[in-house]
Scaffold this motif. Structure first.
Motif, mmCIF file in Angstrom:
data_model
loop_
_atom_site.group_PDB
_atom_site.id
_atom_site.type_symbol
_atom_site.label_atom_id
_atom_site.label_comp_id
_atom_site.label_asym_id
_atom_site.label_seq_id
_atom_site.Cartn_x
_atom_site.Cartn_y
_atom_site.Cartn_z
ATOM 1 N N VAL A 1 -2.465 -22.191 18.805
ATOM 2 C CA VAL A 1 -3.606 -22.885 19.400
ATOM 3 C C VAL A 1 -3.396 -22.985 20.908
ATOM 4 C CG1 VAL A 1 -4.050 -24.226 17.305
ATOM 5 C CG2 VAL A 1 -2.631 -25.211 19.112
ATOM 6 N N SER A 2 -4.496 -22.919 21.629
ATOM 7 C CA SER A 2 -4.449 -23.112 23.072
ATOM 8 C C SER A 2 -5.767 -23.705 23.523
ATOM 9 C CB SER A 2 -4.197 -21.784 23.804
ATOM 10 O OG SER A 2 -4.100 -21.986 25.195
ATOM 11 N N GLY A 3 -5.714 -24.917 24.075
ATOM 12 C CA GLY A 3 -6.927 -25.541 24.574
ATOM 13 C C GLY A 3 -7.472 -24.796 25.772
ATOM 14 N N GLY A 4 -8.796 -24.661 25.841
ATOM 15 C CA GLY A 4 -9.407 -23.936 26.943
ATOM 16 C C GLY A 4 -9.408 -22.439 26.719
ATOM 17 N N SER A 5 -9.643 -21.677 27.780
ATOM 18 C CA SER A 5 -9.758 -20.218 27.690
ATOM 19 C C SER A 5 -8.427 -19.601 27.288
ATOM 20 C CB SER A 5 -10.207 -19.645 29.032
ATOM 21 O OG SER A 5 -11.422 -20.225 29.441
ATOM 22 N N GLY A 6 -8.438 -18.779 26.220
ATOM 23 C CA GLY A 6 -7.171 -18.303 25.684
ATOM 24 C C GLY A 6 -7.005 -16.811 25.505
ATOM 25 N N ASP A 7 -8.003 -15.982 25.896
ATOM 26 C CA ASP A 7 -7.816 -14.565 25.578
ATOM 27 C C ASP A 7 -6.845 -13.850 26.519
ATOM 28 O OD1 ASP A 7 -9.459 -14.128 27.802
ATOM 29 O OD2 ASP A 7 -11.214 -13.587 26.612
ATOM 30 N N SER A 8 -6.332 -14.554 27.518
ATOM 31 C CA SER A 8 -5.256 -13.977 28.337
ATOM 32 C C SER A 8 -3.915 -14.050 27.622
ATOM 33 C CB SER A 8 -5.152 -14.717 29.680
ATOM 34 O OG SER A 8 -4.777 -16.075 29.468
ATOM 35 N N LEU A 9 -3.875 -14.728 26.471
ATOM 36 C CA LEU A 9 -2.621 -14.948 25.741
ATOM 37 C C LEU A 9 -2.471 -14.033 24.527
ATOM 38 C CD1 LEU A 9 -2.662 -18.859 25.768
ATOM 39 C CD2 LEU A 9 -1.445 -17.328 27.340
ATOM 40 N N PHE A 10 -3.318 -13.011 24.416
ATOM 41 C CA PHE A 10 -3.282 -12.163 23.225
ATOM 42 C C PHE A 10 -1.913 -11.506 23.010
ATOM 43 C CE2 PHE A 10 -8.134 -11.345 22.876
ATOM 44 C CZ PHE A 10 -8.261 -12.486 22.102
ATOM 45 N N ASP A 11 -1.259 -11.069 24.059
ATOM 46 C CA ASP A 11 0.059 -10.437 23.891
ATOM 47 C C ASP A 11 1.058 -11.419 23.299
ATOM 48 O OD1 ASP A 11 -0.870 -8.050 24.900
ATOM 49 O OD2 ASP A 11 -0.035 -8.338 26.915
ATOM 50 N N GLN A 12 1.020 -12.665 23.780
ATOM 51 C CA GLN A 12 1.952 -13.675 23.263
ATOM 52 C C GLN A 12 1.598 -14.063 21.833
ATOM 53 O OE1 GLN A 12 0.472 -13.680 26.209
ATOM 54 N NE2 GLN A 12 1.969 -14.109 27.819
ATOM 55 N N VAL A 13 0.318 -14.102 21.526
ATOM 56 C CA VAL A 13 -0.106 -14.410 20.159
ATOM 57 C C VAL A 13 0.360 -13.324 19.210
ATOM 58 C CG1 VAL A 13 -2.116 -14.650 18.647
ATOM 59 C CG2 VAL A 13 -2.079 -15.799 20.869
ATOM 60 N N ARG A 14 0.205 -12.062 19.606
ATOM 61 C CA ARG A 14 0.661 -10.951 18.775
ATOM 62 C C ARG A 14 2.168 -11.047 18.548
ATOM 63 N NH1 ARG A 14 -1.296 -7.297 21.665
ATOM 64 N NH2 ARG A 14 -3.151 -6.726 20.476
ATOM 65 N N ALA A 15 2.914 -11.347 19.611
ATOM 66 C CA ALA A 15 4.372 -11.433 19.500
ATOM 67 C C ALA A 15 4.809 -12.604 18.627
ATOM 68 C CB ALA A 15 4.992 -11.562 20.888
ATOM 69 N N ALA A 16 3.988 -13.656 18.546
ATOM 70 C CA ALA A 16 4.353 -14.840 17.764
ATOM 71 C C ALA A 16 4.276 -14.585 16.263
ATOM 72 C CB ALA A 16 3.453 -16.018 18.146
ATOM 73 N N GLY A 17 3.539 -13.557 15.854
ATOM 74 C CA GLY A 17 3.465 -13.222 14.442
ATOM 75 C C GLY A 17 2.701 -14.227 13.597
ATOM 76 N N VAL A 18 1.722 -14.903 14.181
ATOM 77 C CA VAL A 18 0.955 -15.913 13.454
ATOM 78 C C VAL A 18 -0.183 -15.265 12.671
ATOM 79 C CG1 VAL A 18 1.521 -17.773 15.052
ATOM 80 C CG2 VAL A 18 -0.473 -16.317 15.505
ATOM 81 N N ASP A 19 -0.802 -16.056 11.812
ATOM 82 C CA ASP A 19 -1.903 -15.560 10.988
ATOM 83 C C ASP A 19 -3.263 -15.754 11.651
ATOM 84 O OD1 ASP A 19 -0.152 -14.954 8.768
ATOM 85 O OD2 ASP A 19 -0.055 -17.111 8.404
ATOM 86 N N ALA A 20 -3.343 -16.662 12.609
ATOM 87 C CA ALA A 20 -4.626 -16.948 13.257
ATOM 88 C C ALA A 20 -4.376 -17.513 14.650
ATOM 89 C CB ALA A 20 -5.449 -17.932 12.427
ATOM 90 N N PHE A 21 -5.400 -17.441 15.474
ATOM 91 C CA PHE A 21 -5.345 -17.975 16.840
ATOM 92 C C PHE A 21 -6.629 -18.734 17.095
ATOM 93 C CE2 PHE A 21 -5.639 -16.803 21.617
ATOM 94 C CZ PHE A 21 -5.011 -17.990 21.983
#
Length: 282
Positions: free
Chosen positions: A184-204
């Motif tokens: 989860v990230s409050g506010g605008s978050g699509d700059s974090l896609f690389d970190q989300v992918r690396a985190a291995g989570v099921d959803a963002f």
């Protein structure tokens, strides 16, 4: 009663200005350091509607998440809406203090409040602050759900527990997929896609997801078979106001300040209505 300078020192201890991004504009915008503070209002946006609410409330200090002047200015003339905000604040002896990206990465911060509103268990920051030896500060949060749920159920939970907005929650991905971990990230978050992918989570779950970044992220299904949940920007950051107000309440009690701390429930999300397309998927 505490002076404004004392209250601001306490707020700066929670959200040090030096932890804000270099492009950000945080800190005190308006206010006399020696003025007394008895009542404080927290809100997301320093817009006229919120300032008028502070006037009606009799607040001495308005604390907002978003800056008033993010890119600087050469005028505070009341002919412009931001100038009118400044004039209204000064005429009514109301100080304005901003905590933006320094509150995003705080421990606890904006994303902790968002996770708490959704009853998610925070595991770690999504983007750790390298200056924090405890590993607790940083941007976004990686969370666990216990028990696991589906994307559809998580979206329904977000829609029910976050403040109501015209947008609601948009979903990209399989609505029946199982979610055990979510970033989860409050506010605008699509700059974090690389970190989300690396985190291995099921959803963002975040806000302000744009077409092309989201489309390209989802197209890489082999590496990122996860769902995106897009909420309104204001709604994902409003829970921080309640968290921040509680933090100031605790400080006030500890110092015997007897501050009256309030959270604005005024919806300042710019979108005011939503008409779904006929036959659109639920």
């Amino acid at each position: 009663m505490p002076r404004l300078s004392e209250v601001i020192a306490a707020l700066e201890n929670l959200w040090p200005a030096e932890r804000a991004e270099s492009w950000d504009a945080v800190g005190t915008v308006v206010g006399e350091p020696d003025q007394e503070v008895t009542r404080v209002l927290f809100a997301v946006d320093p817009v006229q509607e919120i300032v008028d609410e502070a006037v009606k409330l009799g607040a001495d200090l308005l604390v907002t998440h978003h800056p008033l002047y993010l890119r600087g200015t050469t005028t505070v003339a009341a002919s412009h809406f931001k100038g009118r905000v400044v004039h209204t604040l000064i005429k009514n002896d109301i100080a304005l203090h901003v905590a933006h990206t320094n509150a995003d990465t705080a421990d606890p911060g904006v994303s902790d409040a968002l996770a708490g509103a959704l009853d998610l268990r925070v595991v770690r920051p999504l983007v750790p602050d390298p200056t924090d030896p405890s590993g607790r500060r940083g941007l976004g949060r990686v969370c666990e759900l216990d028990p696991p749920t589906t994307v559809r159920e998580l979206a329904a939970r977000a829609a029910a527990r976050l403040p109501a907005t015209a947008q609601g929650i948009r979903v990209a991905g399989d609505p029946e997929a199982t979610v055990r971990t979510v970033a989860v990230s409050g506010g605008s978050g699509d700059s974090l896609f690389d970190q989300v992918r690396a985190a291995g989570v099921d959803a963002f779950l975040t806000a302000d997801l744009r077409h092309h970044p989201a489309s390209e992220f989802l197209a890489d299904r082999a590496h990122s078979p996860l769902a995106l949940l897009d909420a309104a920007h204001w709604a994902t950051e409003w829970p921080w106001c309640e968290l921040a107000a509680a933090q100031l309440d605790e400080i006030s009690d500890r110092h015997g300040w007897n501050l009256r701390v309030h959270v604005s429930k005024t919806v300042t999300d710019p979108w005011t209505s939503h008409s779904p397309s006929p036959g659109a998927p639920n």
